[in-house]
Motif scaffolding. Structure first.
Motif, PDB file in Angstrom:
ATOM      1  N   PRO A  51      10.593  47.543  25.782  1.00 54.80           N
ATOM      2  CA  PRO A  51      11.604  48.498  26.464  1.00 54.80           C
ATOM      3  C   PRO A  51      11.747  48.116  27.906  1.00 54.80           C
ATOM      4  CG  PRO A  51       9.962  50.062  25.550  1.00 54.80           C
ATOM      5  CD  PRO A  51       9.383  48.542  25.274  1.00 54.80           C
ATOM      6  N   THR A  52      12.821  48.580  28.684  1.00 60.44           N
ATOM      7  CA  THR A  52      12.915  48.493  29.900  1.00 60.44           C
ATOM      8  C   THR A  52      12.182  50.031  30.494  1.00 60.44           C
ATOM      9  OG1 THR A  52      15.291  49.420  29.855  1.00 60.44           O
ATOM     10  CG2 THR A  52      15.109  46.984  29.657  1.00 60.44           C
ATOM     11  N   GLU A  53      12.214  49.496  31.891  1.00 59.34           N
ATOM     12  CA  GLU A  53      12.044  50.999  32.670  1.00 59.34           C
ATOM     13  C   GLU A  53      12.666  52.086  32.448  1.00 59.34           C
ATOM     14  OE1 GLU A  53       9.242  52.934  34.795  1.00 59.34           O
ATOM     15  OE2 GLU A  53       8.817  50.865  34.168  1.00 59.34           O
ATOM     16  N   SER A  54      13.921  51.778  32.351  1.00 62.43           N
ATOM     17  CA  SER A  54      14.721  53.003  32.298  1.00 62.43           C
ATOM     18  C   SER A  54      14.843  53.782  30.857  1.00 62.43           C
ATOM     19  CB  SER A  54      16.127  52.550  32.483  1.00 62.43           C
ATOM     20  OG  SER A  54      16.703  51.591  31.544  1.00 62.43           O
ATOM     21  N   GLU A  55      14.254  52.538  29.889  1.00 64.12           N
ATOM     22  CA  GLU A  55      14.221  53.020  28.379  1.00 64.12           C
ATOM     23  C   GLU A  55      12.770  53.896  28.450  1.00 64.12           C
ATOM     24  OE1 GLU A  55      16.886  49.686  26.010  1.00 64.12           O
ATOM     25  OE2 GLU A  55      14.563  49.362  26.522  1.00 64.12           O
ATOM     26  N   ARG A  56      11.898  53.355  29.211  1.00 67.08           N
ATOM     27  CA  ARG A  56      10.590  54.007  28.912  1.00 67.08           C
ATOM     28  C   ARG A  56      10.665  55.579  29.616  1.00 67.08           C
ATOM     29  NH1 ARG A  56       8.262  49.101  29.752  1.00 67.08           N
ATOM     30  NH2 ARG A  56       8.195  49.206  32.061  1.00 67.08           N
ATOM     31  N   SER A  57      11.736  55.772  30.789  1.00 62.99           N
ATOM     32  CA  SER A  57      11.837  56.883  31.381  1.00 62.99           C
ATOM     33  C   SER A  57      12.415  57.762  30.639  1.00 62.99           C
ATOM     34  CB  SER A  57      12.590  56.559  32.751  1.00 62.99           C
ATOM     35  OG  SER A  57      12.992  57.568  33.298  1.00 62.99           O
ATOM     36  N   LEU A  58      13.723  57.232  29.925  1.00 64.92           N
ATOM     37  CA  LEU A  58      14.059  57.974  28.946  1.00 64.92           C
ATOM     38  C   LEU A  58      13.295  58.677  27.805  1.00 64.92           C
ATOM     39  CD1 LEU A  58      16.864  59.140  27.830  1.00 64.92           C
ATOM     40  CD2 LEU A  58      17.132  57.140  26.495  1.00 64.92           C
ATOM     41  N   MET A  59      12.620  57.837  27.331  1.00 65.03           N
ATOM     42  CA  MET A  59      11.745  58.270  26.298  1.00 65.03           C
ATOM     43  C   MET A  59      10.679  59.320  26.727  1.00 65.03           C
ATOM     44  SD  MET A  59      10.489  54.805  23.906  1.00 65.03           S
ATOM     45  CE  MET A  59      10.043  53.626  25.540  1.00 65.03           C
TER      46      MET A  59
END
Length: 162
Positions: A51-59
């Motif tokens: 996952p990208t950084e933005s996806e990890r942040s969202l998770m």
């Protein structure tokens, strides 16, 4: 358009009594990502996409929000249970000043502890209790008093026999 579904962690164990703590990152999330720019290697299943950084942040944000919701949900339930316990504890306990009034009447009329309807109306006025509460208090008081009287009478009879 090709898409790939990702599973992050595991399920929370619905119905198993599993709880969520700060250290647990077990949360099921499905992400459908546009794979138009992905290589054939990733699409063939040879390696997971990270996952990208933005996806990890969202998770992480979703995990924190769920945790807060769970805590708030349980907090309100705990408060409800606490209030119910306090209500039940209060039930059956009359305020001290009202029982003083009733006990005074009881002592003044100990030979015949059955208040008339007029007596009950006066006691309702003095105590602020309902008529049913007054009636129940006298029923219970007679039971309590008669039990102690019968126990003392039984002990006197047994002493006389000796």
């Amino acid at each position: 358009m090709l898409s790939k579904t990702y599973m992050i962690g595991a399920t929370l164990g619905e119905g198993t009594g599993t709880t969520m703590s700060d250290d647990e990152d077990e949360l099921q999330m499905d992400f459908s990502l546009d794979q138009s720019g992905a290589s054939d290697h990733d699409l063939m299943g040879f390696g997971p996409l990270r996952p990208t950084e933005s996806e990890r942040s969202l998770m992480e944000r979703v995990r924190q929000e769920l945790k807060i919701e769970l805590k708030q949900g349980f907090k309100s339930r705990i408060e409800d249970v606490r209030e119910e316990i306090l209500r039940k504890r209060r039930a059956g306990k009359l305020p001290g000043d009202t029982t003083t009034v009733l006990k005074n009447w009881w002592q003044q009329h100990s030979k015949w502890p059955y208040p008339t309807e007029d007596d009950k109306a006066k006691l309702v006025e003095q105590t602020g209790l309902q008529l049913k509460q007054i009636n129940n208090w006298f029923i219970n008081q007679r039971k309590r008093n008669w039990q102690t009287d019968s126990q003392s009478a039984t002990s006197l009879k047994s002493k006389r026999k000796r």
